[in-house]
Design a protein around this motif. Structure first.
Motif, short mmCIF file in Angstrom:
data_model
loop_
_atom_site.label_atom_id
_atom_site.label_comp_id
_atom_site.label_asym_id
_atom_site.label_seq_id
_atom_site.Cartn_x
_atom_site.Cartn_y
_atom_site.Cartn_z
N LEU A 70 -6.41 -6.16 3.81
CA LEU A 70 -7.08 -4.94 2.72
C LEU A 70 -8.12 -5.19 2.62
O LEU A 70 -8.41 -3.81 2.61
CB LEU A 70 -6.68 -4.14 2.40
N GLY A 71 -8.97 -5.78 2.14
CA GLY A 71 -10.32 -6.25 1.32
C GLY A 71 -9.92 -5.89 -0.16
O GLY A 71 -10.63 -5.07 -0.71
N GLU A 72 -8.20 -5.67 -0.55
CA GLU A 72 -8.15 -4.51 -2.49
C GLU A 72 -6.74 -4.71 -2.37
O GLU A 72 -6.27 -5.16 -1.83
CB GLU A 72 -9.21 -3.26 -1.99
N ASP A 73 -6.54 -5.01 -3.96
CA ASP A 73 -5.83 -5.21 -3.90
C ASP A 73 -5.14 -4.37 -5.61
O ASP A 73 -6.20 -4.04 -6.61
CB ASP A 73 -5.60 -6.59 -4.53
N SER A 74 -3.70 -4.04 -5.65
CA SER A 74 -3.50 -2.47 -6.51
C SER A 74 -2.69 -3.48 -7.21
O SER A 74 -2.53 -2.78 -8.97
CB SER A 74 -2.58 -1.84 -6.10
N ILE A 75 -1.29 -4.61 -7.16
CA ILE A 75 -1.26 -5.14 -7.46
C ILE A 75 -1.38 -4.92 -9.33
O ILE A 75 -1.02 -5.66 -10.09
CB ILE A 75 -0.31 -5.91 -7.01
N LEU A 76 -2.34 -6.93 -8.70
CA LEU A 76 -3.20 -7.11 -9.91
C LEU A 76 -3.55 -6.40 -11.06
O LEU A 76 -4.30 -6.87 -12.36
CB LEU A 76 -3.66 -8.13 -9.15
N ALA A 77 -4.31 -5.48 -9.79
CA ALA A 77 -5.08 -4.22 -11.30
C ALA A 77 -4.71 -3.41 -12.13
O ALA A 77 -4.52 -2.94 -12.86
CB ALA A 77 -5.86 -3.49 -10.35
N THR B 38 0.70 -1.28 0.34
CA THR B 38 0.18 -0.01 -0.44
C THR B 38 0.63 0.86 -0.15
O THR B 38 0.61 1.93 -0.75
CB THR B 38 -1.14 -0.03 1.18
N TRP B 39 1.80 1.11 0.73
CA TRP B 39 3.04 2.19 0.90
C TRP B 39 3.70 2.80 -0.48
O TRP B 39 3.22 3.72 -1.03
CB TRP B 39 3.88 1.80 1.94
N LEU B 40 4.14 1.79 -1.47
CA LEU B 40 4.42 1.67 -2.65
C LEU B 40 3.93 2.48 -3.50
O LEU B 40 4.22 3.23 -4.35
CB LEU B 40 4.90 0.42 -3.09
N ILE B 41 2.49 1.77 -3.09
CA ILE B 41 1.26 2.33 -4.17
C ILE B 41 0.86 3.88 -4.40
O ILE B 41 0.45 4.80 -5.19
CB ILE B 41 0.00 1.29 -4.34
N HIS B 42 1.42 3.95 -2.91
CA HIS B 42 0.92 5.49 -1.97
C HIS B 42 1.83 6.56 -2.83
O HIS B 42 1.99 7.61 -3.41
CB HIS B 42 0.33 5.63 -1.37
N LEU B 43 3.22 6.21 -2.60
CA LEU B 43 4.82 6.32 -2.85
C LEU B 43 3.96 7.32 -4.67
O LEU B 43 5.08 8.25 -4.90
CB LEU B 43 5.43 5.93 -2.90
N SER B 44 3.89 6.41 -5.46
CA SER B 44 3.85 7.11 -7.03
C SER B 44 2.69 5.51 -7.58
O SER B 44 3.87 4.80 -8.68
CB SER B 44 5.04 7.41 -7.69
N PRO B 45 1.39 5.42 -7.79
CA PRO B 45 -0.04 4.64 -8.25
C PRO B 45 1.32 5.03 -9.88
O PRO B 45 1.36 3.34 -10.34
CB PRO B 45 -0.68 5.24 -8.01
N ILE B 46 1.67 5.90 -10.23
CA ILE B 46 1.67 6.23 -11.73
C ILE B 46 3.57 4.88 -12.17
O ILE B 46 2.94 4.12 -12.83
CB ILE B 46 1.95 7.62 -12.68
N ILE B 47 3.94 5.73 -11.49
CA ILE B 47 5.10 4.68 -11.38
C ILE B 47 5.36 3.53 -11.35
O ILE B 47 5.76 3.04 -12.04
CB ILE B 47 6.79 5.85 -11.29
N THR B 48 4.71 3.55 -10.90
CA THR B 48 4.37 1.90 -10.11
C THR B 48 3.76 0.97 -11.12
O THR B 48 3.79 -0.35 -11.97
CB THR B 48 3.79 1.60 -8.68
N GLY B 49 2.87 1.65 -11.86
CA GLY B 49 2.07 1.12 -12.86
C GLY B 49 2.95 0.92 -14.07
O GLY B 49 2.99 0.00 -14.72
N ILE B 50 3.51 2.03 -14.30
CA ILE B 50 4.50 1.94 -15.71
C ILE B 50 5.68 0.82 -15.57
O ILE B 50 5.48 -0.06 -16.36
CB ILE B 50 5.08 3.03 -15.68
N PHE B 51 5.84 0.68 -14.85
CA PHE B 51 7.34 -0.94 -14.57
C PHE B 51 6.17 -2.07 -14.25
O PHE B 51 6.79 -2.13 -14.66
CB PHE B 51 7.18 -0.23 -12.76
#
Length: 642
Positions: free
Chosen positions: A332-339, A291-304
């Protein structure tokens, strides 16, 4: 048993039944764990009809089949009898795995069997939320409740199912694993966390835990283990070790019931007292970190993640992220990695569409159609291995499009709330359980459409789909040292000379079905009159099996030639064969490669009929030029690139 022959050929070419430690499958590939990967005939498998390609990753030997892999897996299990065998301990394999490879192997073995049903139940839950959002029925209706029960059942009781697959992977009694998982979700225990606690452990820290019950005076930290992942995996691993020890010390006459009796008495309390709390805290920390990694920069994480997800899939590295995503949903009830990687399959499918519409190669065009259809439903291995990766640039274009799609998914804050279907069925996973069709959901649709269109456009205009693979030859001109480049013709011809003295036979006349059918390559066979095998061309020894019964060569023009001395002679384990070259050697035509004793091989009950085939016949035509007796060095096959 539609795939019985294919299963037999696969088992034979992974080194035989005795070389297989275990085999599982995922959506598109058979995942073998082999005792010795050097015994596998990788090039033969790659060129076999029914096999897309072969990958080696994460300590696994992966035979990519395609959409019908479940049927092939059933045939492999039936032919090999693998279900009836207990897993073999790693030290018996003759090769130690690295920690990372071992981790990937364990994770894929535990989670792969559950993913199909997990996706199905996730889709049901997602569509149920969609229908409520569209006011088709209320979330208090019986329809909703029953569908929700179907959608929730697997994930709520996930520890029981993972207990089964983990026990199978660790070589333990699978019902022991299920009992451990069932104990973790036993409903009566969750009801004990009401009222005033006896006392509190670790007060004032992030691990502060009220204690409501004790076991033999030892405090038990009760937690919610429904939908959890890490506790049951660790508990089952410990259980497999405890069970193994009890099997050694308990007499055989009472082993059937006393081994599980003592194993459960040790492992279940140990899980509630130590393993469960520590594993749950670890899962919470992993969830908070992602969650911290995604909040740090969801755009950069999404690009990578978007750019490299397909690369991760190729090498099997995505298995390191899948359990983290499942853990995030549980914690957490949700996930951003696979999203964030959701757009990758759409980008790949768009690239295939670009190849389909752009290519002038009719064979490639026909292969693109089923690959495109599979890609729409999220199964991209046929597209990757059959279309874009061999052409290189379309694969790169799809990664670029996936990176942009990942950035957009990060920008929209798209998340998944259950592990659902792939491709177009994956949209249901993005529906918020209470908010319904929020911005994250609409962002997933917009991002995937953009990724699909970009994958198509980048491939169509910049993918080099019809670019010839030209050979550039550099020459130095006189004293000026000026470098001139000339382009060789794309059409390549060469003659394969006879490597043996003997009688030429058609492949269809030999006893081995794989060679006779042409599944392993196009060419001829020779009944040798002398036990000496010479190089039929100049090139590189690309494969030399330890038994010296078969050798593969890659010619200077790129044709891949396989010579297999005799039928089933691998069973001789190298007896009566003597190699004179090593894998990787450069050899010239007419050079002695292997000597073999024809008389002794025949006395042992084996045929010495020797197929000589071009295995990459999708790129080269092989036309026989001799029909009767042939001598070493005489013309045997005319090979021409397509």
């Amino acid at each position: 048993m539609k795939y019985e022959q294919l299963a037999k050929d696969i088992i034979a070419n992974v080194g035989g039944k005795e070389n297989v430690i275990s085999v599982v499958h995922c959506i598109t590939r058979l995942r073998f764990k082999l005792k010795d990967e050097n015994k596998a005939n990788t090039e033969v498998l790659k060129n076999m009809d029914g096999v897309v390609t072969v990958m080696k990753s994460g300590g696994q030997y992966q035979v990519v089949i395609g959409n019908h892999v479940p049927d092939v897996y059933k045939a492999v299990v039936a032919v090999g009898g693998f279900q009836a065998e207990s897993p073999v301990e790693e030290e018996e394999s003759g090769e130690k795995q690295g920690l990372f490879n071992k981790f990937i192997d364990i994770i894929s073995g535990i989670f792969a069997p559950t993913l199909g049903v997990l996706a199905a139940t996730g889709m049901i839950k997602g569509f149920n939320a969609l229908f409520v959002s569209l006011d088709l029925y209320a979330n208090t209706s019986g329809t909703y409740q029953i569908l929700n029960a179907i959608g929730d059942a697997l994930f709520y009781f996930f520890p029981i199912f993972l207990g089964f697959t983990a026990a199978k992977k660790f070589g333990a009694n699978q019902f022991l694993g299920m009992v451990i998982g069932a104990a973790l979700v036993y409903p009566a225990l969750s009801g004990l966390t009401t009222g005033k606690p006896l006392y509190t452990l670790f007060a004032g820290t992030m691990f502060e835990s009220p204690v409501y019950i004790t076991f033999l005076g030892i405090p038990v930290i009760l937690m919610s283990y429904s939908s959890s992942v890490i506790p049951i995996v660790l508990a089952t691993y410990v259980g497999s070790k405890v069970e193994k020890w009890f099997k050694k010390v308990i007499p055989d006459v009472v082993k059937a019931f006393l081994v599980p009796f003592f194993t459960l008495l040790v492992v279940v309390p140990l899980t509630f007292i130590v393993i469960g709390p520590i594993a749950t805290w670890a899962g919470s920390l992993i969830g908070q970190f992602t969650t911290w990694l995604i909040h740090l920069s969801p755009i950069i994480t999404g690009i990578f993640l978007g750019a490299f997800w397909q690369v991760f899939v190729i090498f099997g590295l995505h298995w390191g992220l899948v359990p983290i995503a499942i853990n995030n949903i549980a914690v957490l009830g949700e996930d951003s990695i696979l999203a964030l990687v959701f757009a990758a399959s759409f980008a790949q499918t768009g690239a295939v569409l670009g190849v389909w519409l752009k290519t002038k190669d009719q064979k490639l065009k026909s292969l693109s159609i089923p690959a495109f259809i599979s890609g729409i439903f999220g199964v991209t291995e046929p597209a990757i291995y059959g279309i874009t990766l061999p052409k290189k640039r379309p694969f790169i274009m799809s990664c670029v499009a996936a990176a942009i799609g990942g950035a957009m998914l990060g920008l929209f804050g798209t998340k998944i709330y259950m592990v659902g279907g792939l491709g177009v069925f994956g949209y249901a996973s993005n529906i918020h359980p209470t908010e319904g069709l929020n911005m994250g959901f609409w962002g997933s649709i917009i991002s995937t459409i953009v990724a699909f269109i970009l994958g198509f456009l980048l491939t169509y205009f910049f993918g080099g789909v019809n670019k010839e693979e030209n050979i550039t030859i550099e020459t130095v001109s006189g004293s000026t040292n000026a470098v001139q480049s000339t382009t060789a013709t794309n059409a390549k011809k060469e003659m394969i000379l006879s490597p043996l003295n003997g009688e030429v036979k058609q492949l269809s006349d030999i006893s081995d079905a794989a060679f006779a059918s042409g599944a392993l390559g196009k060419g001829v066979a020779i009944e040798p009159a002398e036990g000496k095998l010479y190089a039929p061309v100049s090139g590189i020894v690309s494969a030399l099996y330890p038994t010296n019964h078969a050798i593969g060569m890659t010619t200077d023009e790129g044709a891949e030639v396989l010579i297999h001395i005799g039928m089933d002679t691998v069973q001789l384990e190298g007896k009566y064969f003597k190699g004179h070259v090593s894998q990787g050697d450069r050899v010239e035509k007419g050079q002695l490669l292997i000597e073999f004793d024809i008389d002794q091989i025949k006395k042992a009950g084996f045929s010495v009929t020797t197929p000589i085939v071009v295995t990459n016949y999708d790129q080269f035509d092989a036309t026989p030029t001799c029909e009767n007796q042939v001598k070493v060095g005489e013309n045997l096959l005319l090979v021409q690139s397509k």
